[in-house]
Design a protein around this motif. Structure first.
Motif, mmCIF file in Angstrom:
data_model
loop_
_atom_site.group_PDB
_atom_site.id
_atom_site.type_symbol
_atom_site.label_atom_id
_atom_site.label_comp_id
_atom_site.label_asym_id
_atom_site.label_seq_id
_atom_site.Cartn_x
_atom_site.Cartn_y
_atom_site.Cartn_z
ATOM 1 N N SER A 1 0.057 -0.199 -4.518
ATOM 2 C CA SER A 1 1.095 0.286 -5.427
ATOM 3 C C SER A 1 1.384 -0.775 -6.485
ATOM 4 C CB SER A 1 2.370 0.594 -4.637
ATOM 5 O OG SER A 1 2.972 -0.611 -4.187
ATOM 6 N N TRP A 8 0.857 -1.183 0.000
ATOM 7 C CA TRP A 8 0.000 0.000 0.000
ATOM 8 C C TRP A 8 0.891 1.230 0.000
ATOM 9 C CZ3 TRP A 8 -5.258 0.226 -0.403
ATOM 10 C CH2 TRP A 8 -5.926 -1.003 -0.344
ATOM 11 N N GLU A 9 0.436 2.264 -0.704
ATOM 12 C CA GLU A 9 1.186 3.512 -0.726
ATOM 13 C C GLU A 9 0.259 4.671 -0.395
ATOM 14 O OE1 GLU A 9 2.794 4.014 -4.654
ATOM 15 O OE2 GLU A 9 0.849 4.398 -5.554
ATOM 16 N N GLU A 10 0.857 5.711 0.132
ATOM 17 C CA GLU A 10 0.127 6.931 0.467
ATOM 18 C C GLU A 10 0.233 7.868 -0.735
ATOM 19 O OE1 GLU A 10 -1.550 9.035 3.937
ATOM 20 O OE2 GLU A 10 -0.622 7.093 4.150
ATOM 21 N N THR A 11 -0.908 8.385 -1.217
ATOM 22 C CA THR A 11 -0.899 9.312 -2.350
ATOM 23 C C THR A 11 -0.707 10.742 -1.842
ATOM 24 O OG1 THR A 11 -3.303 9.585 -2.310
ATOM 25 C CG2 THR A 11 -2.422 7.806 -3.699
ATOM 26 N N GLY A 43 -3.256 12.153 0.510
ATOM 27 C CA GLY A 43 -3.442 11.486 1.797
ATOM 28 C C GLY A 43 -4.214 10.184 1.750
ATOM 29 N N ARG A 44 -4.602 9.744 0.584
ATOM 30 C CA ARG A 44 -5.322 8.471 0.459
ATOM 31 C C ARG A 44 -4.325 7.322 0.352
ATOM 32 N NH1 ARG A 44 -10.024 10.084 -3.875
ATOM 33 N NH2 ARG A 44 -10.978 11.687 -2.577
ATOM 34 N N ARG A 45 -4.837 6.117 0.622
ATOM 35 C CA ARG A 45 -4.005 4.908 0.487
ATOM 36 C C ARG A 45 -4.550 4.069 -0.657
ATOM 37 N NH1 ARG A 45 -0.959 2.523 4.488
ATOM 38 N NH2 ARG A 45 -2.031 0.565 4.099
ATOM 39 N N ARG A 46 -3.630 3.487 -1.417
ATOM 40 C CA ARG A 46 -4.031 2.613 -2.518
ATOM 41 C C ARG A 46 -2.925 1.602 -2.757
ATOM 42 N NH1 ARG A 46 -1.827 3.617 -7.631
ATOM 43 N NH2 ARG A 46 -0.441 5.388 -7.663
#
Length: 130
Positions: A36, A25-28, A31-34
């Motif tokens: 990677s 998971w990565e932080e955009t 501030g959202r997580r999605r």
């Protein structure tokens, strides 16, 4: 949360044939997580993580039903499981968690016990007719 060891020799787990790679998971920037593009790895072994989907029969209050679960395993290569074959795992564990007020199960195992080959089901009469 509690976790329970499951003896996959005694429980009939059937592979659906669906295996998916797990991604970090990565932080955009907003501030959202999605997920990677980087494969997630087991922090101890360093090997990539995969989810192997299985079907099993669950009994609740005397009523049986079919349920699916995704078992998290680490493997250098994508595990190959034949659809609708019995699979066994080494050190299979289910952890119970509460998420948004609901009880969920998180399944994990050290590996596929048979290397992911699955146990082939015997041919049925309809298979022989085809």
């Amino acid at each position: 949360m509690p976790s329970y060891a499951i003896d996959s020799e005694r429980h009939n787990l059937t592979a659906t044939g669906i295996v998916e790679q797990v991604f970090e998971w990565e932080e955009t920037a907003d501030g959202r997580r999605r997920p990677s593009d980087k494969p997630a790895r087991n922090e101890n072994s360093g090997m990539p993580l995969w989810r192997v989907e299985v079907i099993y029969v669950q009994e609740t209050y005397g009523r049986k039903s079919t349920v699916t679960a995704k078992v998290l395993v680490d493997s250098l290569d994508e595990p190959k499981v034949a659809p609708l074959t019995q699979v066994k795992f080494t050190r299979l564990v289910v952890e119970l968690r509460v998420k948004s007020g609901s009880l969920i199960e998180a399944w994990s195992a050290d590996s596929l016990a048979d290397g992911g080959k699955g146990v082939q089901r015997p041919p049925s009469a309809s298979d022989k007719a085809a």
